[in-house]
Design an enzyme around this catalytic site. Structure first.
Site, PDB file in Angstrom:
ATOM      1  CG  HIS A 213      -1.903   1.021   1.363  1.00 18.37           C
ATOM      2  ND1 HIS A 213      -1.621   2.286   1.826  1.00 18.37           N
ATOM      3  CD2 HIS A 213      -3.219   1.005   1.071  1.00 18.37           C
ATOM      4  CE1 HIS A 213      -2.737   2.997   1.805  1.00 18.37           C
ATOM      5  NE2 HIS A 213      -3.724   2.244   1.354  1.00 18.37           N
TER       6      HIS A 213
ATOM      7  CE  LYS B  14      -7.380  -0.247   5.947  1.00 22.68           C
ATOM      8  NZ  LYS B  14      -8.140   0.402   4.905  1.00 22.68           N
TER       9      LYS B  14
ATOM     10  CD  GLN C 225      -6.819  -4.430   3.618  1.00 25.17           C
ATOM     11  OE1 GLN C 225      -7.778  -5.200   3.809  1.00 25.17           O
ATOM     12  NE2 GLN C 225      -6.999  -3.167   3.296  1.00 25.17           N
TER      13      GLN C 225
ATOM     14  CG  ASP D  95       0.284  -2.309   6.127  1.00 25.25           C
ATOM     15  OD1 ASP D  95      -0.694  -2.376   6.899  1.00 25.25           O
ATOM     16  OD2 ASP D  95       0.198  -1.907   4.950  1.00 25.25           O
TER      17      ASP D  95
ATOM     18  CB  CYS E 202      -3.641   3.046  -1.842  1.00 22.71           C
ATOM     19  SG  CYS E 202      -4.884   4.276  -1.535  1.00 22.71           S
TER      20      CYS E 202
END
Lengths: 143, 398
Positions: free
Chosen positions: B112, B215, B192, B189, B353
């Site tokens: 991302h 999220k 997600q 990261d 993104c």
């Protein structure tokens, strides 16, 4: 210009599926600019040849949605042969139409097919993208 | 599952944009509302009842996050605005002073923007070198090639746990072991994955981990940076002001608070923290196994049915997350998304993104349907039914 919705759609679709002057393979004296929509990836290049204050030729290339691609095609078809003041007048009227301001539809010819795009706020930028490019080209020429 | 907990579903929307943000269950909204309606106070400030109550809840959520990701200490949990801010804090508050010109950072092209652009800026500022770990043919990370890329200049591996376009699940254990062996920092990261899969920062030797609450059923504007305690001690804040200093004097002497409070300048998103805590409880009550199984059931159904439709190209058939990325042949992704919206189906179109992934998959944009616990098989079949009507796309969108 009064057209029924079906006729408008047919014109837009025709310009999307068989765009006018798509593909840029032009000489150096063309002014070429990129215009992109950061949120949805419409990404087009527009190139124009302007001589003696008249848009002699214009072409485009890129990857964009049906509204953006077809609007670019119709715009180019409309602006070729116009003087810069005429072109600016058309661009302003088109922008006003999309942004729900007063405009003179008699100046817009085939571009009137986009007169309901304002109903889809997320498509406004798509329709305006080529006009932003052409404004940029004209302002570079004027510099 | 649990659809009654999500009043927004009563509108009839078929929401497949969970990769962008998730809906919020009633209990999360109520927790946020209760803070505003029943016991508003600032944290770490007063000696009165409501302030003490807020203090307690604010710090209790740190403990919930610690348990969620199995951090060693509560102090390793820093509240941030979200994943993007968290990664920026690490890059500019820690690595900007630790890395030198020529040092190498390994990323992938499916990251991302928030895990690419800060590194590009750091490259500009101090001359680090960004290298991309190759992807396999199915666009998943080829983790077999990581060790070949490591040399004496390699200092950091920074990767998404689950990528937001392809949805491939990275083997954190394997990559964490490689980082340990070669003494590299491992930045994850988890935007997600955090609401979908169990993450264990200790087991996977994660140095820093970033995620956003929105999220994972929580409020927007709140997220977390996890960092190993010793690393956070050495990291500089990017924001200075109230709440993060121990003292400062007219002669310019000052002392900052300890970790994690030195990173939390100004009044924090207290309602967000409280909402995030409730979201964590909610997810753990259901359990990650159940959530993952449900998502995979939906994904497998979607793949099975979409493959029967002509002209549908699927880009990530095999990945182990609830993300299906597709296009209708010769139809621009945004046109497909606008068409699906006519059926009240929300999918995301564009490049999501991940702007350099196009180098790998050869197309700039796609449609993404990302599933979550409240989605159903009926909803998936509604997507399938809509896509079967692909001949009507332009009738609907123009």
């Amino acid at each position: 210009m009064d057209m029924d919705e079906k006729m408008k759609r047919d014109i837009i679709l025709e310009h999307y599926q068989s765009p006018f002057h798509k593909g840029i393979d032009v000489e150096e004296n063309y002014i070429k600019v990129n215009s992109r929509n950061a949120s949805c990836v419409d990404n087009i290049n527009v190139a124009a040849l302007i001589e003696d204050g008249i848009i002699i030729d214009a072409r485009f290339e890129g990857d964009a949605c049906a509204i953006c691609t077809s609007a670019t095609s119709v715009m180019i078809k409309t602006l070729i042969g116009k003087t810069l003041p005429e072109a600016e007048e058309i661009i302003t009227n088109f922008e006003n139409m999309i942004n729900e301001k007063d405009y003179d539809s008699s100046k817009l010819g085939e571009l009137n097919v986009y007169d309901t795009v304002y109903r889809q706020p997320n498509r406004k930028t798509c329709a305006l993208l080529p006009f932003r490019a052409m404004r940029d080209i004209i302002s570079r020429k004027n510099d | 599952m649990n659809r009654d907990d999500f009043p927004i579903l009563n509108s009839g929307v078929i929401y497949f944009d969970n990769g962008a943000t998730t809906f919020k269950p009633k209990c999360v909204v109520e927790a946020v509302k209760a803070y505003y309606e029943d016991y508003t106070a600032n944290a770490h400030r007063g000696d009165y009842d409501n302030s003490l109550r807020v203090d307690k809840m604010y710090e209790e959520v740190r403990n919930k996050v610690r348990n969620l990701i199995n951090a060693e200490k509560d102090e390793e949990i820093v509240y941030t605005k979200g994943t993007t801010e968290s990664i920026n804090m690490v890059v500019f508050g820690y690595l900007a002073k630790k890395l030198k010109k020529g040092d190498e950072v390994l990323l992938s092209k499916s990251e991302h923007a928030s895990n690419v652009l800060p590194w590009i800026i750091l490259q500009e500022k101090i001359g680090i070198v960004i290298k991309y770990i190759p992807l396999r043919e199915d666009f998943s990370l080829n983790d077999d090639l990581i060790e070949d890329m490591i040399n004496e200049k390699t200092k950091v591996i920074s990767l998404a746990h689950v990528t937001n376009v392809i949805g491939d699940v990275r083997n954190l254990q394997k990559i964490g072991d490689i980082c340990k062996k070669h003494n590299l920092l491992f930045i994850v990261d988890a935007a997600q994955s955090i609401g979908h899969l169990k993450v264990d920062v200790q087991e996977c030797n994660v140095s820093f981990l970033a995620f956003s609450a929105h999220k994972m059923l929580g409020p927007t504007g709140i997220g977390v940076l996890y960092g190993k305690y010793d690393l956070l001690k050495e990291m500089d804040p990017l924001t200075y002001g109230g709440g993060m200093n121990a003292f400062f004097e007219a002669d310019c002497s000052y002392e900052l608070k300890d970790v994690p409070w030195k990173f939390e300048a100004g009044t924090q998103n207290i309602a967000g923290v409280i909402g995030m805590g409730r979201a964590i409880d909610y997810i753990l009550e259901i359990g990650f196994d159940k959530i993952h199984q449900h998502e995979m059931k939906l994904k497998n159904l979607a793949i099975q049915e979409l493959k029967k439709i002509p002209n549908i190209k699927i880009y990530n058939e095999k990945t182990e997350s609830g993300i299906v990325t597709f296009n209708i042949d010769k139809v621009f992704s945004q046109d497909t998304a606008v068409f699906l919206n006519r059926f009240k189906i929300a999918v995301r179109s564009g490049n999501h993104c991940a702007k350099i992934l196009k180098d790998e998959i050869g197309i700039t944009n796609t449609c993404r349907a990302s599933f979550y616990l409240y989605n159903t098989e009926e909803e998936v079949m509604a997507l399938v039914a809509a896509l079967k009507r692909q001949d009507e796309v332009y009738d609907h969108i123009i």
